[in-house]
Design a protein around this motif. Structure first.
Motif, PDB file in Angstrom:
ATOM      1  N   GLU A 199     -43.376 -16.569   6.702  1.00 55.09           N
ATOM      2  CA  GLU A 199     -43.561 -14.949   6.668  1.00 55.09           C
ATOM      3  C   GLU A 199     -44.731 -14.458   5.965  1.00 55.09           C
ATOM      4  OE1 GLU A 199     -39.071 -13.980   7.482  1.00 55.09           O
ATOM      5  OE2 GLU A 199     -39.724 -13.405   5.387  1.00 55.09           O
ATOM      6  N   SER A 203     -47.830 -12.651   7.272  1.00 55.33           N
ATOM      7  CA  SER A 203     -48.380 -11.367   6.903  1.00 55.33           C
ATOM      8  C   SER A 203     -49.644 -11.258   6.443  1.00 55.33           C
ATOM      9  CB  SER A 203     -47.167 -10.478   6.026  1.00 55.33           C
ATOM     10  OG  SER A 203     -47.083 -11.421   4.907  1.00 55.33           O
TER      11      SER A 203
ATOM     12  N   ARG B  52     -39.559  -4.470   7.264  1.00 55.34           N
ATOM     13  CA  ARG B  52     -40.197  -5.783   8.088  1.00 55.34           C
ATOM     14  C   ARG B  52     -40.346  -5.426   9.580  1.00 55.34           C
ATOM     15  NH1 ARG B  52     -38.187 -10.616   5.884  1.00 55.34           N
ATOM     16  NH2 ARG B  52     -37.492 -11.517   7.867  1.00 55.34           N
ATOM     17  N   LEU B  57     -42.345  -8.723  11.283  1.00 62.75           N
ATOM     18  CA  LEU B  57     -41.631  -9.782  10.801  1.00 62.75           C
ATOM     19  C   LEU B  57     -40.032  -9.884  11.526  1.00 62.75           C
ATOM     20  CD1 LEU B  57     -42.277 -10.373   7.093  1.00 62.75           C
ATOM     21  CD2 LEU B  57     -42.666 -11.806   8.943  1.00 62.75           C
TER      22      LEU B  57
END
Lengths: 299, 243
Positions: A199, A203, B52, B57
């Motif tokens: 993650e 990001s 998120r 995500l």
């Protein structure tokens, strides 16, 4: 935290009282067996003949047959490791994949290999794949009829061209076996990476390639290097079973020398010693490498 | 106040289902550029899921989330920085390498430019003297500051904070909050999921209270903390402000 501490805990091989006692007991047992066998077993040790035999050059003046066997085993192991790693990594990544088309065949292959005895695999491999597939592809003619002069490097890496077909079967066999185990190591390594690492990489806007290459792969490699080293050592040892299909490596050579000379114990002890030296050497090498790849975990 | 620039983030009727469980219920929320929004609420209320959804995500089930008027997630990559509860620094890379990785690989900066950029942000979070250490050698507070600097290296226009101080020892919370306050005062658009009410009072333009996947109340910090309108907000505030 505790994991890191366990990894960096320093004196890994310090001997304590129990170790010394065990060594003593082992030596007493060995001494006793030696004593019993020297009075009870009807075997004439002939180390001098065995040593002579091992160091006698071949008829054509090249390296002694025994050492050709060692080199052949090293060659088989080297190529075996390379191919097993490539196939194993691909299988491991496929097994970790979300796409069933990749995951299912990889899982099937891994389960198949891991759940049949290696010996059985070797026979199946030899009669079905090596005997049928290689001629089918026309590889046998290609390999057998290669007559060009070999450079020294080519010779050491691949051996005599007359044995290339033989070598190829051996490499295939060893690496297909080992790949299934490496695949499981790779998969567990991939699963061991925290979701947050993916993650965080995502990001930061890293591409799929950069994510694997710079974030995931280095961590997986560092995590799996100990089991992978074990697998490499297993591969060297497992390469002995291809002697059964007449691949001329150390065990095959050992069988021939032992049977023809009658110096059964001596020759087999030498063969065992040769494997021991190779595997111990590898194990030391890997523990060195492991130390450098885990530097970042030190406090 | 400082905002005139238009919308940074817009949630329109966003639903999110995890199987049979609805994590987000009809979320409507818009955040102006330069605004500081703090999201609070009991655990499991969907706060993390909400932020998120902003950088992709977590895919949402229906509705839409626009970032700078765009639905294209690839366009937003790197523009939306994120700081996690557990930092997620890359453990095999030094602090400096953690910061330069994305600028080198995604922005294709030169080595020197990436290093200069990284050192600039390390200085800002006051950790430039640790540049060559590995993450495991730093304290939690230091690691989180490195994580913030790492996100800033991608020159984001929005920063998301997902409980950035929850995993820290109490004495390290302030060093991280200080960095966040500074960032807020410089005009960064920020969405913070946090239980640090002091931080909310100090810098937040609005506080969003969530419960069971719904936005219950949105108000300025003074109004929300002093005169909450909804009884669920009151109940929550009573619990966390009791001591």
């Amino acid at each position: 935290m505790s994991v890191n501490q366990a990894i960096t805990r320093k004196p890994r091989y310090s001997f304590n009282l129990l170790d010394y006692m065990l060594i003593l007991v082992t030596m007493v047992v060995i001494g006793w067996i030696y004593y019993r066998s020297s009075i009870g077993v009807n075997y004439h040790w002939n180390w001098k003949a065995a040593v002579d035999l091992i160091f006698t050059p071949s008829a054509d003046g090249s390296l002694p047959y025994f050492f050709q066997g060692i080199i052949s085993t090293l060659r088989l192991s080297l190529w075996g490791m390379i191919f097993a790693s490539i196939i194993g990594i691909l299988l491991g990544v496929a097994r970790h994949s979300k796409i069933a088309l990749f995951r299912l065949p990889a899982t099937a292959y891994i389960q198949l290999i891991r759940n049949i005895p290696p010996l059985v695999f070797v026979f199946i491999f030899y009669f079905f794949i090596s005997n049928q597939l290689i001629p089918l592809l026309g590889l046998d003619n290609l390999l057998r009829n290669h007559n060009a002069e070999l450079s020294r490097l080519t010779y050491y890496l691949f051996g005599r061209s007359s044995l290339w077909e033989n070598l190829l079967s051996g490499i295939f066999c060893v690496s297909l076996l080992s790949a299934a185990y490496i695949a499981e190591v790779v998969r567990s390594g991939l699963e061991g990476i925290e979701k947050g690492q993916w993650e965080a990489a995502y990001s930061l806007g890293l591409s799929r390639w950069s994510k694997y290459r710079y974030v995931i792969a280095p961590q997986v490699i560092s995590n799996i290097s100990p089991p992978l080293a074990g697998q490499a050592i297993s591969l060297v040892k497992d390469s002995s079973i291809v002697a059964l299909i007449s691949i001329q490596e150390l065990t095959f050579v050992g069988t021939e020398i032992a049977n023809s000379s009658g110096l059964i114990f001596e020759i087999w002890l030498f063969v065992g010693l040769a494997y021991l030296i190779i595997c111990l050497g590898l194990s030391l090498l890997f523990s060195k490498i492991e130390k450098t790849t885990r530097k970042h975990l030190e406090k | 106040m400082k905002k005139t620039n238009g919308k940074a983030i817009e949630f329109e009727h966003v639903d999110k289902w995890f199987g049979a469980f609805q994590a987000l219920k009809k979320i409507n929320l818009s955040v102006e550029e330069g605004e500081i929004v703090v999201i609070c609420g009991p655990s499991g209320s969907g706060k993390s899921t909400l932020i998120r959804c902003i950088n992709g995500l977590e895919p949402y089930t229906s509705g839409q989330v626009k970032v700078f008027d765009s639905l294209d997630l690839n366009q937003q990559k790197g523009k939306v920085g994120m700081v996690f509860q557990h930092f997620y620094l890359f453990p095999h890379l030094s602090v400096l390498e953690n910061l330069t990785l994305a600028p080198l690989r995604s922005l294709k900066l030169s080595k020197q430019a990436a290093k200069d950029l990284a050192m600039h942000f390390l200085e800002r979070v006051k950790i430039d003297d640790q540049a060559d250490k590995y993450p495991a050698q730093l304290s939690g507070g230091q690691q989180q500051r490195v994580a913030i600097a790492r996100s800033l290296c991608m020159m984001p226009r929005i920063m998301l904070f997902d409980e950035p101080t929850s995993a820290l020892d109490p004495e390290m919370i302030n060093e991280v909050l200080d960095v966040m306050v500074e960032l807020a005062q410089e005009g960064m658009t920020m969405i913070c999921v946090t239980h640090e009410m002091g931080f909310a009072k100090k810098v937040a333009d609005r506080v969003v209270f969530m419960d069971e996947g719904e936005v219950i109340e949105i108000a300025t910090p003074e109004n929300l903390f002093n005169s909450p309108k909804h009884k669920r907000t009151k109940a929550f505030l009573n619990k966390i402000l009791a001591h």
